[in-house]
Design an enzyme around this catalytic site. Structure first.
Site, PDB file in Angstrom:
ATOM      1  N   ASN A   1      42.272  31.510  39.901  1.00 19.61           N
ATOM      2  CA  ASN A   1      42.661  32.898  40.176  1.00 19.61           C
ATOM      3  C   ASN A   1      41.444  33.812  40.161  1.00 19.61           C
ATOM      4  O   ASN A   1      41.277  34.683  41.023  1.00 19.61           O
ATOM      5  CB  ASN A   1      43.657  33.398  39.127  1.00 19.61           C
ATOM      6  CG  ASN A   1      44.983  32.663  39.148  1.00 19.61           C
ATOM      7  OD1 ASN A   1      45.352  32.062  40.156  1.00 19.61           O
ATOM      8  ND2 ASN A   1      45.692  32.700  38.034  1.00 19.61           N
TER       9      ASN A   1
ATOM     10  N   GLY B   1      44.607  39.473  34.089  1.00 18.97           N
ATOM     11  CA  GLY B   1      43.344  39.268  33.378  1.00 18.97           C
ATOM     12  C   GLY B   1      42.355  38.454  34.191  1.00 18.97           C
ATOM     13  O   GLY B   1      41.144  38.704  34.163  1.00 18.97           O
ATOM     14  N   ASP B   2      42.856  37.469  34.926  1.00 19.52           N
ATOM     15  CA  ASP B   2      41.994  36.677  35.808  1.00 19.52           C
ATOM     16  C   ASP B   2      41.433  37.545  36.930  1.00 19.52           C
ATOM     17  O   ASP B   2      40.266  37.409  37.302  1.00 19.52           O
ATOM     18  CB  ASP B   2      42.773  35.507  36.412  1.00 19.52           C
ATOM     19  CG  ASP B   2      43.386  34.601  35.362  1.00 19.52           C
ATOM     20  OD1 ASP B   2      42.779  34.453  34.279  1.00 19.52           O
ATOM     21  OD2 ASP B   2      44.472  34.043  35.617  1.00 19.52           O
ATOM     22  N   ALA B   3      42.278  38.422  37.476  1.00 18.55           N
ATOM     23  CA  ALA B   3      41.832  39.327  38.536  1.00 18.55           C
ATOM     24  C   ALA B   3      40.727  40.242  38.021  1.00 18.55           C
ATOM     25  O   ALA B   3      39.732  40.496  38.718  1.00 18.55           O
ATOM     26  CB  ALA B   3      43.005  40.143  39.065  1.00 18.55           C
TER      27      ALA B   3
ATOM     28  N   GLY C   1      37.549  38.074  37.605  1.00 15.35           N
ATOM     29  CA  GLY C   1      36.993  37.743  38.913  1.00 15.35           C
ATOM     30  C   GLY C   1      36.360  38.951  39.580  1.00 15.35           C
ATOM     31  O   GLY C   1      35.282  38.852  40.185  1.00 15.35           O
TER      32      GLY C   1
END
Length: 345
Positions: free
Chosen positions: A67, A298-300, A303
């Site tokens: 992600n 949180g991954d966004a 990233g």
């Protein structure tokens, strides 16, 4: 992806297909917390078939580091991000490859015939998400993949590395190889704590990798878990925990460590190893109507931060981009971003 291509950002983690449903009943039946991430035990084994048979799930390409890789690609020019992990020889893997290709990430998968591609049950309730992961093929990742003729040039050609903390449940040797290579060559290695159970139950593995970490991501629950496991007096004081993490011993002392701790709709805290001060970044809060699904937010953020960092942006700008992508993600179903692309820099 061609054998001669290189990518500035190399990401590594557990490739999973998310199976998303909204259900209070499943949460209660399987004794799950509303905002948590766990590895499936025997008591959770039936949940995947039950979701497929009874709940009409939404299938979304997932896996935390994957992600984040797609979020970084959202910010970066074409051909900037490559992702490695282990998948089965099946349609689930083809779905993940297609999602990566569509969103600008090159897939550098190891393929095993021993297991099917991993899956994650995502149980949504209110604005919370509970993740129950069965790793399957993902935990078959072998360190030899990193030295293979196809993957070694990608590892060596990268200038930035991002590994999900979930990977430490089985792939610490591989994570260490990449982390040490980054430290020895003056490149940037980033790690995400990923879930409270990583600092709690994989403390030894985490401690092996932390000396090589240049950028560390986590949220308030993961920070509290680490602080509790390490005996800090006030484990819920996010700035003091961020500073404690930043000040841990570091292999490449010439590059200050950056610790970035998010707290959902609350402020993000950043600490660096070369300062006694922390910095707090407020989050533009969204209305209930704007929040569709918090899975992958949180991954966004991570990233987006990494994408901006690869472009040479300041930490202030990196946090701003992370916040924008996190907010964008919660407005979508699953760990996705808005298409066509929106300008975030």
């Amino acid at each position: 992806m061609t054998s001669t291509a290189t990518y500035p950002l190399f990401c590594m983690g557990n490739p999973l297909l998310d199976m998303q449903v909204r259900s209070e009943d499943l949460l209660k039946k399987y004794n799950l917390k509303s905002n948590d991430a766990i590895l499936a035990s025997s008591e959770h084994a039936p949940i995947y078939d039950e979701i497929v048979k009874n709940h009409n799930p939404t299938y979304v390409a997932g896996g935390a580091a994957q992600n984040a890789a797609r979020a970084a690609a959202y910010v970066l020019p074409d051909n900037s991000v490559v992702y490695a992990g282990c998948v089965g020889k099946d349609e689930l893997a083809d779905t993940l490859r297609a999602a990566n290709k569509r969103e600008g990430v090159a897939s550098a998968y190891q393929v095993t015939t021993e297991e099917n591609t991993g899956a994650c049950a995502v149980i949504l309730t209110g604005h919370d998400r509970s993740l129950v992961t069965t790793l399957r093929a993902a935990e078959k990742f072998n360190k030899s993949h990193l030295s293979s003729s196809e993957i070694l040039p990608l590892v060596d050609g990268a200038k930035f590395y991002y590994v999900g903390g979930f990977f430490l449940t089985h792939g610490t040797e591989s994570a260490l190889e990449v982390a040490q290579k980054a430290a020895n060559s003056g490149k940037v290695f980033a790690l995400n704590l990923s879930a409270p159970f990583i600092p709690q139950f994989f403390k030894v593995q985490l401690e092996q990798v932390l000396p090589y970490v240049d950028i560390l991501f986590g949220n308030e629950s993961e920070a509290e878990s680490w602080a509790t496991a390490n005996g800090l007096s006030n484990p819920t004081d996010l700035p003091s925990v961020a500073l404690a993490l930043a000040k841990l011993s570091k292999s490449n002392a010439s590059r200050p460590r950056i610790v970035v701790l998010t707290s959902g709709a609350e402020a993000t805290v950043v600490a660096t190893s070369d300062s006694e001060q922390t910095k707090t970044y407020p989050v533009n809060k969204l209305s209930d109507e704007q929040i569709v699904d918090t899975n992958g937010a949180g991954d966004a953020f991570a990233g987006g931060f990494m994408g901006a960092y690869v472009l040479g942006k300041s930490v202030d700008e990196c946090v701003e981009v992370g916040h924008k992508l996190g907010a964008m993600c919660v407005g979508q179903i699953g760990p996705r971003l808005a298409w066509p692309k929106q300008q975030v820099l």
